[in-house]
Enzyme design. Sequence first.
Site, PDB file in Angstrom:
ATOM      1  CB  ALA A  89      -0.931   0.021   1.214  1.00  0.00           C
ATOM      2  CD  GLU A 122      -4.470 -15.083  -2.389  1.00  0.00           C
ATOM      3  OE1 GLU A 122      -3.973 -14.376  -1.495  1.00  0.00           O
ATOM      4  OE2 GLU A 122      -4.228 -16.301  -2.525  1.00  0.00           O
ATOM      5  CG  ASN A 127      -7.389  -2.925  -5.886  1.00  0.00           C
ATOM      6  OD1 ASN A 127      -7.149  -1.919  -6.546  1.00  0.00           O
ATOM      7  ND2 ASN A 127      -6.771  -3.195  -4.756  1.00  0.00           N
ATOM      8  CE1 TYR A 134       0.330  -5.878  -7.112  1.00  0.00           C
ATOM      9  CE2 TYR A 134      -1.967  -6.532  -7.255  1.00  0.00           C
ATOM     10  CZ  TYR A 134      -0.926  -5.994  -6.535  1.00  0.00           C
ATOM     11  OH  TYR A 134      -1.133  -5.592  -5.237  1.00  0.00           O
TER      12      TYR A 134
END
Length: 193
Positions: A89, A122, A127, A134
């Site tokens: 984050a 995961e 999101n 990714y």
Amino acid sequence: MLSSSEPSQIKLQAANLEIRRLRAQDVPDIMEIESVSFGRHHWSEESFYNEMNNQVGRYYALIHTDINKLVGYLGFWLIADESHITTVAVKPEYRGNALGELLIGHCLDRCAQHTIHWVTLEVRVSNYSAQNLYYKYGFASMGIRPKYYQDNQEDALIMTTPNISSAEYRQLCKDLKQKLDKRLNGLPKGYGT
Ligand SMILES: CC(C)(COP(=O)(O)OP(=O)(O)OC[C@H]1O[C@@H](n2cnc3c(N)ncnc32)[C@H](O)[C@@H]1OP(=O)(O)O)[C@@H](O)C(=O)NCCC(=O)NCCS
């Protein structure tokens, strides 16, 4: 994990950043970011203290060195030849300026040094900002874990890299690292170490 699309206000360069191992005194700063990033069901302080003592865990803090403040963090497990990213984050006002990318790049660099072959994680199906990050780093969607998130029964997308020791993947990381270096005017102290 929740979606994030807040406009970014604070842009940093490599000279104002440092990546280092997470320390117990970082946890209060982390909790502030957790609550705005992951909602009510975020990790507790205790989870972070436990994870910092987890033999297979590696947890890193991204520090804005001018004000000595934590602005992001990332953790992963190293198990045999696989790594699992457990958390990542960035503080909302710092998002959109390649700091998430810096943390993921750092993780992949560290994993390559540990003879890891695959990196998995995961992510909530909703999101998209994290998924895009990714995908940029070569992760592919491998399937769904139904109702994985307990707060709203949302499905998780399972994402995995190709073999990170393959020539193709090493080239992708090299290219992305060069772009990151250009964008941040260097790579911060502690990157990849
Ligand atoms: C996901 C997160 C870590 C990304 O950090 P960030 O610093 O904002 O991301 P970056 O600026 O490094 O962006 C890297 C790439 O991610 C994608 N991305 C980031 N924010 C995006 C957005 N709002 N919309 C679409 N794609 C986005 C893009 O592909 C971007 O590459 P680009 O700059 O070439 O377009 C951040 O949004 C966050 O902390 N979110 C809340 C916590 C979370 O969801 N963690 C992931 C759990 S699986």
